[in-house]
Design an enzyme around this catalytic site. Structure first.
Site, short mmCIF file in Angstrom:
data_model
loop_
_atom_site.label_atom_id
_atom_site.label_comp_id
_atom_site.label_asym_id
_atom_site.label_seq_id
_atom_site.Cartn_x
_atom_site.Cartn_y
_atom_site.Cartn_z
N TYR A 3 22.79 -15.38 89.59
CA TYR A 3 24.24 -15.50 89.43
C TYR A 3 24.55 -15.93 88.00
O TYR A 3 23.88 -16.81 87.46
CB TYR A 3 24.81 -16.55 90.38
CG TYR A 3 24.53 -16.34 91.84
CD1 TYR A 3 25.49 -15.78 92.67
CD2 TYR A 3 23.30 -16.70 92.39
CE1 TYR A 3 25.24 -15.59 94.03
CE2 TYR A 3 23.03 -16.51 93.74
CZ TYR A 3 24.00 -15.95 94.55
OH TYR A 3 23.74 -15.77 95.89
N HIS B 175 29.11 -12.94 94.55
CA HIS B 175 27.97 -12.05 94.65
C HIS B 175 27.07 -12.24 93.43
O HIS B 175 27.55 -12.46 92.31
CB HIS B 175 28.43 -10.59 94.72
CG HIS B 175 29.12 -10.24 96.00
ND1 HIS B 175 28.47 -10.21 97.21
CD2 HIS B 175 30.41 -9.92 96.27
CE1 HIS B 175 29.32 -9.89 98.18
NE2 HIS B 175 30.51 -9.71 97.63
N LYS C 38 24.21 -4.40 92.27
CA LYS C 38 23.54 -5.36 91.39
C LYS C 38 22.70 -4.59 90.38
O LYS C 38 22.34 -3.45 90.59
CB LYS C 38 22.64 -6.31 92.19
CG LYS C 38 23.38 -7.06 93.30
CD LYS C 38 22.48 -8.01 94.02
CE LYS C 38 23.10 -8.48 95.33
NZ LYS C 38 24.42 -9.06 95.19
#
Length: 350
Positions: free
Chosen positions: A286, A297, A328
């Protein structure tokens, strides 16, 4: 138009410069005519633009393909990729990287190539050192590096690969606390309620065992230990030294130090780093966690690999596809003597 196969090139007369190079930018002009690579020649023969002879014998497409495959490694793979790119409307020229590709609407002489394309079969291993060198060489001349992978059914998948220097936004890598913790079998538990809460809420370290106690992973524990945040004891209350902790953790997980190096680099650069087990990776990362009640997320999935690692492309493909499917970025953290270097790999459409 008649041409001659000589070695790993096909030679055409001077008229080919006007007919093939100036109209389609095929080949490289020479004093006595035009020199074509084997993939260019095969494509032009397929399109009915040239005839190719070898020692006075006309070669049909099959004969040329067989000859070219004998003369150039990975010829059939390169032809598949070249033909695909041409049919997508790109101007493509052979290069040391396999191909250089010009932006749509441009061509040689109008602007520089934008992309370097390297071609591999899904079965071929890819040493990370070779990949890093290729990517850096492309970036040094402001080119995008694309890996074109040909699977066993001759379908193509394109991957953009670039170096990365991820930067997080956490103001401090750890809160200003100090507490005791115990190394159990394969994890560490901090016992003080106030310190546990500060570590969890202030830096998203570990997971609360209950409202008062915090369980920490091995890499989290060593990171906090190295900064004097926790004092780690064994179950007989003996205090660990740094080296003793590393030795015990490495007995539990052989790649512990490699993972710790990447964890440390990511934490030091302002990230929150958590296990990526549910995604099949070492870490999920993160940029910033403002509140444990509202966790965003994660931005990246990270796999940590040694500097002598060889990618198996089906495995790489699975990791990248999963990361992209959950929005991602997939980073591979390559171990170095000091710190890590990152490769950012994503699937792209050409």
């Amino acid at each position: 138009m008649k041409t001659q196969l000589e070695g790993d090139r096909v030679l055409a007369g001077k008229e080919a410069v006007a007919e093939l190079y100036k109209t389609g930018y095929f080949g490289r002009p020479r004093e006595d005519g035009l020199e074509l690579s084997l993939v260019e020649a095969a494509y032009l023969q397929f399109r009915g633009k040239i005839e190719i002879e070898l020692e006075g014998r006309k070669l049909d497409f099959r004969a040329l393909f067989e000859q070219a495959s004998l003369r150039q490694p990975n010829f059939e793979l390169k032809y598949i990729v070249y033909k695909d790119l041409k049919e997508r409307g790109y101007y493509v020229q052979p290069s040391a990287a396999d191909f250089r590709v010009y932006p749509r609407g441009s061509h040689p002489g109008k602007s520089a190539a934008k992309i370097f394309v390297h071609v591999l079969s899904e079965r071929q291993p890819l040493p990370v050192k070779l990949l890093q060198d290729s990517v850096i060489s492309a970036e040094n001349v402001h080119k995008q590096f694309i890996l074109a992978v040909v699977d066993e059914e001759s379908d193509l998948t394109f991957y953009e690969i670039k170096t990365a220097s991820p930067q997080g936004e956490m103001p401090e890598p750890y809160p200003e606390v100090k507490t005791d913790a115990t190394f159990l079998e394969d994890r560490v538990i901090a016992w003080d309620a106030e310190a546990s809460g500060a570590l969890y809420a202030g830096g998203f370290y570990g997971k609360m065992l209950d409202p008062e106690r915090l369980q920490l992973s091995l890499v989290e524990s060593l990171y906090l230990f190295s900064r004097g945040i926790i004092v780690v004891r064994d179950r007989k209350d003996r205090i660990f030294s740094f080296d003793e902790f590393v030795e015990k953790a490495s007995e539990i997980e052989s790649s512990f130090l490699r993972k710790y190096g990447a964890y440390k680099a990511l934490r030091d650069s302002g990230h929150v780093v958590k296990t990526g087990f549910k995604f099949g990776t070492h870490f999920r990362v993160y940029r910033k966690v403002e509140s444990i009640e509202k966790i965003p997320h994660s931005e990246y999935l990270v796999n940590v690999i040694p500097s002598d690692y060889e990618f198996r492309l089906p495995v790489m493909s699975g990791a990248v596809r999963l990361a992209n499917s959950v929005r991602k970025r997939m980073l591979f953290a390559v171990e170095k003597e000091e710190g890590v270097e990152y490769l950012d790999i994503s699937r792209v459409k050409m």
